[in-house]
Design a protein around this motif. Structure first.
Motif, PDB file in Angstrom:
ATOM      1  N   THR A  13       0.801  -1.284  -0.142  1.00  0.00           N
ATOM      2  CA  THR A  13      -0.115   0.007   0.015  1.00  0.00           C
ATOM      3  C   THR A  13       1.021   1.212  -0.036  1.00  0.00           C
ATOM      4  N   ASP A  14       0.633   2.075  -1.077  1.00  0.00           N
ATOM      5  CA  ASP A  14       1.626   3.254  -1.209  1.00  0.00           C
ATOM      6  C   ASP A  14       0.957   4.006  -2.343  1.00  0.00           C
ATOM      7  N   GLU A  17       2.986   6.768  -6.950  1.00  0.00           N
ATOM      8  CA  GLU A  17       2.990   5.443  -8.129  1.00  0.00           C
ATOM      9  C   GLU A  17       4.544   5.169  -8.562  1.00  0.00           C
ATOM     10  N   LEU A  20       5.687   3.106  -5.471  1.00  0.00           N
ATOM     11  CA  LEU A  20       5.162   1.751  -5.614  1.00  0.00           C
ATOM     12  C   LEU A  20       5.815   0.920  -6.845  1.00  0.00           C
ATOM     13  N   THR A  38      -1.592  -4.613  -4.957  1.00  0.00           N
ATOM     14  CA  THR A  38      -1.371  -3.282  -4.534  1.00  0.00           C
ATOM     15  C   THR A  38      -2.722  -2.551  -4.044  1.00  0.00           C
ATOM     16  N   ARG A  40      -3.724   1.980  -2.942  1.00  0.00           N
ATOM     17  CA  ARG A  40      -3.074   3.025  -3.062  1.00  0.00           C
ATOM     18  C   ARG A  40      -3.288   4.348  -1.906  1.00  0.00           C
ATOM     19  N   ASP A  70       2.930   2.052   3.524  1.00  0.00           N
ATOM     20  CA  ASP A  70       3.454   3.597   3.553  1.00  0.00           C
ATOM     21  C   ASP A  70       2.694   4.304   4.727  1.00  0.00           C
TER      22      ASP A  70
END
Length: 155
Positions: A13-14, A17, A20, A38, A40, A70
């Protein structure tokens, strides 16, 4: 008795982009054979974990065996998501690793207070990130026994 490695789902999870994609590439470069998923932000992460909205079908959103997370994201940040995960009896056993650019002592202490399993500051170079992901992979998928059928090694 021979132990064999069984892939588990990693839910990264980030919101950034570029970060990631670099982390996903570093995980691949470290020859990780796990299922990589993933999200966001913290809200999307929680939707995935609770099978809400576009993640309603559990076969399309398998329970992760590891969540690299993150801290600084829009909507629900990593701290809020971590607190929610660790407060939930069905989710708290999932290992969560904070993977962030932050080196702030406050972030480190707060993350551990909230129940994070590890806190990693992202290396500044891609080579450093690949090495960190290689070590992380070795530790979490070859050494550690995870609970509830999530263990990467089985007889």
């Amino acid at each position: 008795m021979k132990l064999t490695r069984r892939p588990i789902t990693i839910l990264l999870t980030d919101d950034d982009e570029e970060d990631l994609q670099m982390t996903l590439e570093a995980l691949r470069e470290s020859r990780l054979g796990n299922d990589l998923r993933t999200t966001r932000d913290g809200e999307e992460l929680m939707d995935y974990l609770f099978h809400r909205g576009r993640y309603a079908d559990p076969s399309d959103s398998p329970t992760p065996g590891l969540i690299p997370l993150d801290l600084n994201m829009p909507k629900k940040d990593g701290r809020e998501a971590l607190a929610e995960i660790k407060a939930n009896s069905e989710l708290r056993q999932i290992p969560v690793i904070v993977l962030t650019t932050s080196k702030a002592e406050e972030d480190i202490f707060r993350s551990y207070d909230l129940g994070v399993n590890s806190f990693i500051t992202k290396p500044v170079t891609f080579a450093g990130l690949v090495e960190a992901m290689r070590v992380l992979s070795q530790y979490w998928f070859e050494i550690v026994n995870l609970p509830d059928g999530q263990s990467p090694a089985s007889a």
